[in-house]
Design an enzyme around this catalytic site. Structure first.
Site, PDB file in Angstrom:
ATOM      1  N   LYS A   1       1.351   4.502  -2.820  1.00 12.76           N
ATOM      2  CA  LYS A   1       0.765   5.970  -2.173  1.00 12.76           C
ATOM      3  C   LYS A   1       2.560   6.847  -2.828  1.00 12.76           C
ATOM      4  O   LYS A   1       2.105   8.191  -3.333  1.00 12.76           O
ATOM      5  CB  LYS A   1       0.463   6.321  -1.218  1.00 12.76           C
ATOM      6  CG  LYS A   1      -0.247   5.873  -0.916  1.00 12.76           C
ATOM      7  CD  LYS A   1      -1.674   6.386  -1.969  1.00 12.76           C
ATOM      8  CE  LYS A   1      -2.752   5.345  -1.739  1.00 12.76           C
ATOM      9  NZ  LYS A   1      -3.911   5.787  -2.162  1.00 12.76           N
TER      10      LYS A   1
ATOM     11  N   TYR B   1       0.966  -1.173  -0.465  1.00 13.96           N
ATOM     12  CA  TYR B   1       0.538  -0.093  -0.332  1.00 13.96           C
ATOM     13  C   TYR B   1       0.715   1.100   0.087  1.00 13.96           C
ATOM     14  O   TYR B   1       0.430   2.048  -0.962  1.00 13.96           O
ATOM     15  CB  TYR B   1      -1.022  -0.410   1.165  1.00 13.96           C
ATOM     16  CG  TYR B   1      -1.729   1.443   0.791  1.00 13.96           C
ATOM     17  CD1 TYR B   1      -2.966   1.646   0.714  1.00 13.96           C
ATOM     18  CD2 TYR B   1      -1.510   2.060   2.435  1.00 13.96           C
ATOM     19  CE1 TYR B   1      -3.577   3.172   0.807  1.00 13.96           C
ATOM     20  CE2 TYR B   1      -2.494   3.229   2.728  1.00 13.96           C
ATOM     21  CZ  TYR B   1      -2.966   3.566   1.552  1.00 13.96           C
ATOM     22  OH  TYR B   1      -3.837   4.808   1.879  1.00 13.96           O
TER      23      TYR B   1
END
Length: 151
Positions: free
Chosen positions: A67, A63
């Site tokens: 980002k 994750y």
């Protein structure tokens, strides 16, 4: 979309799915919108990233990496598009009171999320970015929780 676990606990499909949603999704949306933005003389792209895009944490290899990639993508497309009067803003929420907080962390059952920022505060940050008068823009907005007022 985020799956939080150590890198050796991912299967390839889970890791790739995060990139398809969090990086390729915004890429395809930008590519689709560019013709209309240029035709209309400019516009504004707001990519919702995360404070995870500039930090590191155990279990965040998938994750958090997406980002970081979205932030880099956003900064680069701004350089590509600025002379077409297209603004690009990154909105980077921190802890937001949504199901994502517990759904992405198996075993997490945080019951008291009153300390978190709200989805409405993230939406307000997007609106604030879009309301900046020309020729200025906000390049990045962090949305961080602070203490809630006592009742």
């Amino acid at each position: 979309m985020g799956i939080m676990r150590p890198v050796d606990k991912f299967n390839d499909d889970e890791f790739e799915k995060q990139f398809r949603v969090n990086v390729f999704g915004p890429y395809y949306m930008v590519r689709q919108a560019l013709g209309g933005l240029r035709h209309n003389g400019g516009g504004h792209i707001v990519n919702v990233s995360s404070l995870a895009g500039e930090n590191a944490a155990p279990g965040g290899s998938g994750y958090f990496a997406t980002k970081w990639a979205l932030n880099g993508f956003s900064q680069c497309i701004f350089q590509d598009l600025r002379h077409d009067n297209i603004k690009v803003t990154i909105v980077a929420p921190g802890s937001i009171d949504t199901r994502f907080h517990t759904d992405s962390r198996p075993g997490s059952h945080e019951k008291d999320q009153d300390w978190m920022a709200t989805p409405e505060q993230v939406a307000n940050a997007v609106l604030m970015a879009c309301m900046m008068p020309d020729p200025s823009m906000l390049g990045k907005i962090d949305v961080r929780p602070v203490a809630k007022p006592k009742k």
